[in-house]
Motif scaffolding. Structure first.
Motif, mmCIF file in Angstrom:
data_model
loop_
_atom_site.group_PDB
_atom_site.id
_atom_site.type_symbol
_atom_site.label_atom_id
_atom_site.label_comp_id
_atom_site.label_asym_id
_atom_site.label_seq_id
_atom_site.Cartn_x
_atom_site.Cartn_y
_atom_site.Cartn_z
ATOM 1 N N ASP A 15 0.739 -1.330 -0.153
ATOM 2 C CA ASP A 15 -0.201 -0.314 -0.016
ATOM 3 C C ASP A 15 0.471 1.015 -0.315
ATOM 4 O OD1 ASP A 15 -1.822 2.185 1.152
ATOM 5 O OD2 ASP A 15 -3.171 0.913 2.203
ATOM 6 N N LEU A 16 0.855 2.052 -0.652
ATOM 7 C CA LEU A 16 1.218 3.304 -1.031
ATOM 8 C C LEU A 16 1.514 4.214 -0.222
ATOM 9 C CD1 LEU A 16 1.754 3.424 -5.286
ATOM 10 C CD2 LEU A 16 3.568 2.752 -4.082
ATOM 11 N N ARG A 17 0.533 4.131 0.472
ATOM 12 C CA ARG A 17 -0.041 4.698 1.577
ATOM 13 C C ARG A 17 1.147 4.969 2.963
ATOM 14 N NH1 ARG A 17 -6.246 4.428 2.290
ATOM 15 N NH2 ARG A 17 -5.560 2.384 1.717
ATOM 16 N N ASN A 18 1.898 3.530 2.594
ATOM 17 C CA ASN A 18 2.318 3.360 3.852
ATOM 18 C C ASN A 18 4.284 4.203 3.799
ATOM 19 O OD1 ASN A 18 0.757 1.941 5.998
ATOM 20 N ND2 ASN A 18 0.908 0.376 4.320
ATOM 21 N N ARG A 19 4.493 4.918 4.555
ATOM 22 C CA ARG A 19 5.377 5.200 3.980
ATOM 23 C C ARG A 19 6.307 4.687 5.664
ATOM 24 N NH1 ARG A 19 4.445 8.753 -0.880
ATOM 25 N NH2 ARG A 19 6.532 8.367 -0.694
ATOM 26 N N LEU A 38 9.459 4.170 -3.049
ATOM 27 C CA LEU A 38 9.833 5.679 -3.811
ATOM 28 C C LEU A 38 11.020 6.340 -2.899
ATOM 29 C CD1 LEU A 38 5.714 6.261 -5.002
ATOM 30 C CD2 LEU A 38 8.304 5.753 -6.056
ATOM 31 N N ASP A 39 11.052 6.519 -1.991
ATOM 32 C CA ASP A 39 11.532 6.938 -0.897
ATOM 33 C C ASP A 39 12.673 6.399 -1.058
ATOM 34 O OD1 ASP A 39 9.396 8.162 0.304
ATOM 35 O OD2 ASP A 39 9.040 6.751 1.558
ATOM 36 N N ASP A 52 13.008 6.228 -14.056
ATOM 37 C CA ASP A 52 11.517 7.181 -13.912
ATOM 38 C C ASP A 52 10.847 5.724 -13.963
ATOM 39 O OD1 ASP A 52 9.615 7.746 -14.880
ATOM 40 O OD2 ASP A 52 9.934 7.969 -17.229
ATOM 41 N N MET A 53 10.703 5.919 -12.298
ATOM 42 C CA MET A 53 10.010 5.028 -11.265
ATOM 43 C C MET A 53 8.581 5.099 -10.737
ATOM 44 S SD MET A 53 10.943 3.651 -8.316
ATOM 45 C CE MET A 53 10.336 1.978 -7.441
ATOM 46 N N LEU A 54 8.356 3.739 -11.608
ATOM 47 C CA LEU A 54 6.087 3.443 -11.609
ATOM 48 C C LEU A 54 6.354 2.645 -10.522
ATOM 49 C CD1 LEU A 54 3.379 4.369 -12.381
ATOM 50 C CD2 LEU A 54 3.786 2.639 -14.281
ATOM 51 N N ALA A 55 5.100 2.703 -9.458
ATOM 52 C CA ALA A 55 4.942 2.023 -8.476
ATOM 53 C C ALA A 55 3.806 1.773 -8.352
ATOM 54 C CB ALA A 55 5.591 2.663 -6.872
ATOM 55 N N TYR A 56 2.787 1.274 -8.139
ATOM 56 C CA TYR A 56 1.366 1.162 -7.397
ATOM 57 C C TYR A 56 0.509 -0.289 -6.960
ATOM 58 C CZ TYR A 56 1.196 -3.243 -10.800
ATOM 59 O OH TYR A 56 2.124 -4.339 -11.366
#
Length: 269
Positions: free
Chosen positions: A31-35, A39-40, A48-52
Motif C-alpha cells: 500500500d503506497l500510503r505506508n511510508r 519511492l523514498d 523513471d520509476m512507476l509503483a502502484y
C-alpha cells in the motif's frame, strides 16, 4: 491523485525520478500510503520509476471477485499502456515477483530486464510460505508466527536475547492503519487466494529477458533452494544471495545497488 483505468478497475500509481523506465511490483499487502516505501529509496535517483497499488489493495479498486495471477499481470501491462509505456525494466518483490513472472511470460515484449526478489515459482519448483493458512490468526499472532520464518536467525533464542527489538518487529508487522476501510480485509484475502494458486514452474523457460534473482540467505518464506531451482529454469539468469531474510533489501546495503547495476547493464563486481 493519479489513477489509470485497466481491466475494468482504477489503479492508483505514483511515478518518480528520471532515467530508464522501471516498473516496481510490490509484495503482499503493499500500500503506497505506508511510508517510507520504495519511492523514498534510491531507485528514483537512477530510474523513471512507476509503483502502484495492486487490485484489492491501497487506493486501487477492490472488486469482490476471485483474483488470478494472470489478472494481476494484465493489470500491470494495462497500467503501463495507460501511461504510454510500451516496455520497461521490472522489479518484482515477493508476491510482486510472482506477478512479474507472469508478466514476463505472457507479455515478453514489455519486459526489458527483470529482477525477481525473494519470490518463488510455485509448483514443483517450490512455493513461498502459505500465508493464506494464517488468515484465522489476529495480526499480532501472525506477526509472532512469521518473524522466525521471515528471517530464520530470529528464533526463540534470539527473541529472548533481544526482547525490545523483537517486540518492535512485532509491532511493525502487526500495524495496519487501514484495517477498517471497506473491502480492506476482503482485498487482502483475495490476494492471498491468488497467491496460493501461483505456479509458473513449467513456463519459466519462456522468460527471455536478462534476469537477476535476488534472495536472502536466511529467508524461510522464499527458500534459498527454491531460488536455485528458479535460476536453473530461466536461461541465463543470475542468482545472488544477500545477508538477511525475506527483508534482505532493507537488511543488506549491497542489495539495492546490485539491482540498480544489473538493470542499468553495469558490471556488478
Amino acid at each position: 491523485m493519479p489513477f489509470a483505468k485497466s481491466g475494468g478497475i482504477d489503479i492508483f500509481y505514483e511515478r518518480m525520478g528520471s532515467g530508464p523506465r522501471l516498473l516496481f511490483i510490490s509484495g503482499t499487502g503493499g500500500d503506497l500510503r505506508n511510508r517510507p516505501n520504495v519511492l523514498d529509496g534510491p531507485f528514483p535517483k537512477s530510474f523513471d520509476m512507476l509503483a502502484y497499488d495492486q487490485r484489492g489493495l491501497g487506493r486501487t479498486s477492490k472488486p469482490d471477485t476471485p483474483y488470478s495471477m494472470a489478472e494481476y499481470a494484465e493489470d500491470a501491462v494495462g497500467l503501463m499502456s495507460a501511461i504510454g509505456w510500451g516496455s520497461a525494466l521490472v522489479i518484482g518483490v515477493s508476491f510482486g515477483g510472482m506477478v512479474a513472472q507472469e508478466l514476463a511470460i505472457n507479455h515478453p515484449h514489455v519486459v526489458e530486464g527483470l529482477v525477481l526478489a525473494c519470490t518463488s515459482p510455485g509448483g514443483a519448483g517450490g512455493a513461498s510460505y502459505p500465508l493464506h493458512t494464517l488468515l484465522h490468526m489476529s495480526r499480532e499472532e501472525r506477526a509472532r508466527h512469521m518473524i522466525p520464518i521471515s528471517d530464520t536467525r530470529h528464533d526463540a533464542g534470539w527473541a529472548k536475547a533481544y526482547p525490545e527489538t523483537y517486540e518492535t518487529l512485532v509491532a511493525m508487522a502487526a500495524a495496519d492503519p487501514y484495517t477498517d476501510e471497506p473491502g480492506h480485509e476482503m482485498g487482502q484475502r483475495r490476494q492471498l487466494e491468488a497467491r496460493a494458486a501461483h505456479d509458473t514452474w513449467d513456463r519459466l523457460g519462456e522468460i527471455r529477458c536478462p534476469t537477476l534473482i535476488c534472495a536472502g540467505k536466511y529467508d524461510g518464506i522464499a527458500l534459498p533452494e527454491t531460488q536455485e531451482k528458479m535460476a536453473s529454469r530461466i536461461k541465463g539468469a543470475e542468482l545472488r544471495f544477500f545477508e538477511g531474510g525475506h527483508l534482505f533489501m532493507l537488511q543488506d546495503r549491497e542489495a539495492l545497488p546490485a539491482m540498480t547495476r544489473f538493470l542499468k547493464g553495469e558490471d556488478a563486481n
